[in-house]
Design an enzyme around this catalytic site. Structure first.
Site, short mmCIF file in Angstrom:
data_model
loop_
_atom_site.label_atom_id
_atom_site.label_comp_id
_atom_site.label_asym_id
_atom_site.label_seq_id
_atom_site.Cartn_x
_atom_site.Cartn_y
_atom_site.Cartn_z
N LYS A 64 0.80 -1.04 0.02
CA LYS A 64 -0.02 -0.17 -0.06
C LYS A 64 0.96 1.38 0.15
O LYS A 64 0.49 2.28 -0.59
CB LYS A 64 -0.97 -0.04 1.27
CG LYS A 64 -2.14 -1.23 1.06
CD LYS A 64 -3.00 -1.34 2.28
CE LYS A 64 -3.86 -2.66 1.98
NZ LYS A 64 -4.47 -2.88 3.32
N GLN A 108 -5.08 -1.73 9.51
CA GLN A 108 -4.83 -3.05 8.88
C GLN A 108 -5.51 -4.02 9.89
O GLN A 108 -5.30 -4.22 10.73
CB GLN A 108 -3.48 -3.69 8.69
CG GLN A 108 -3.34 -4.39 7.86
CD GLN A 108 -3.87 -4.65 6.38
OE1 GLN A 108 -4.01 -3.68 5.80
NE2 GLN A 108 -4.13 -5.71 5.68
N ASP A 131 -11.17 3.14 4.18
CA ASP A 131 -11.42 1.82 4.28
C ASP A 131 -12.81 1.60 4.13
O ASP A 131 -13.17 0.65 3.75
CB ASP A 131 -10.98 1.24 5.55
CG ASP A 131 -10.00 0.11 5.23
OD1 ASP A 131 -9.78 -0.53 4.08
OD2 ASP A 131 -9.33 -0.43 6.05
#
Ligand code: GUN
Length: 298
Positions: A64, A108, A131
């Site tokens: 990422k 994460q 997200d």
């Protein structure tokens, strides 16, 4: 594979269109780099939080950052040990939430056992929620309001668009009901303008073959290696693999690629299908988040 020129459609040995997520991600990252350079504004910044020492998670986060840099973004990384407390994780996320130089925050998942992700995620302000996983972002998606949408199901939608797969009036089966993928995927496929008729299948679905075999589109997100075989697939259907399982034979998707490519009309490889698209959509969401925060003009 037939032709390696950038715009050529690649076919599998069995003649299915190969939905190449690496290629589409690279196109999106290149577009973002041009857009961000043109904006010439203070840097767009993505922050990631990694808790614990899960190797695959570390690799995902690393890619990422690599792609964020290629897109011309700044990125920041905060790491906590596997013994971090709930309060420590929440403090880190709270600080990033309050930091005006950070435009997107990604925690994460999964967090190590013993940590509850929900209160952590809900500390992310909706305008930094790249997200799309907070209650408020999810609520906006359910209500059909504009907002930041979870990256993996959004990446699936981008693949469908890019490869010209029709959705209106088509039937789709989504397998798996996670907050990260399955549930938002159902909403995105069924929303106005996309207009698929969507079935949500899961571990208690009585007859998965029967449920899948008339579908025009299958999105497999159950995390069960090779769950979907040729018997699940209607000739010409589109099959999208979101599953990642670590098995004795290495990393496997939910789709038995060799069997299914011989019958499908279009199929994602694994790896190289939906994984890279998750990253591409994360970066698009980060630029959108920067705009929501007034950093850059539309
Ligand atoms: N773990 C696996 N996929 C994802 C994702 O899309 N977002 C986050 N936050 N964690 C993940």
């Amino acid at each position: 594979m037939t032709d390696s020129s950038p715009s050529a459609v690649q076919l599998t040995e069995g003649g299915a269109v190969l939905m190449n997520g690496n290629r589409l991600r690279d196109e999106i990252v290149a577009e973002l780099a041009i857009e961000i350079e043109r904006l010439g504004s203070p840097a767009v910044c993505l922050a990631t939080v990694l808790v614990g020492d899960d190797k695959p998670s570390r690799l995902y986060v690393k890619s990422k950052h690599k792609k964020a840099q290629q897109a011309g973004m700044l990125s920041r990384h905060v790491e906590l040990g596997a013994d971090a407390t709930q309060a420590e994780v929440e403090t880190v996320v709270g600080e990033l939430a309050d930091d005006p130089s950070v435009h997107g925050i990604l925690v994460q998942l999964p967090l190590p056992d013993g940590l509850d992700p929900e209160p952590v995620l809900d500390l992310v302000p909706p305008e930094k929620d790249v997200d799309g996983l907070t209650e408020r972002s999810m609520g906006r998606l359910v209500r059909g309001k504009p907002g930041l949408v979870p990256c993996t199901p959004l990446g699936v939608m981008r693949l469908l668009e890019r490869y010209g797969i029709e959705t209106a009036g088509k039937t789709a089966v989504v397998i798996g009901r996670s907050t990260l993928v399955g549930l938002p995927q159902v909403l995105l496929l069924g929303r106005k303008g996309v207009d698929a008729t969507v079935t949500l299948a899961h571990s208690r679905t009585a007859d998965l073959v029967e449920t899948c075999r008339n579908a025009d589109i299958i999105v497999a997100a159950a995390g069960i290696a090779k769950l979907i075989g040729a018997e699940h697939v209607k000739p010409g259907a589109t099959v999208i693999d979101v599953g990642v399982s670590r098995t004795g034979d290495g990393i496997q998707g939910d789709v038995d690629f060799d069997a299914v490519q011989a019958i499908a009309g279009a199929i994602t490889p694994m790896p190289g299908g939906t994984g890279p698209m998750t990253i591409a959509c994360l970066l698009q969401n980060t630029l959108t988040a920067a705009r929501l925060q007034g950093l850059v003009e539309d």
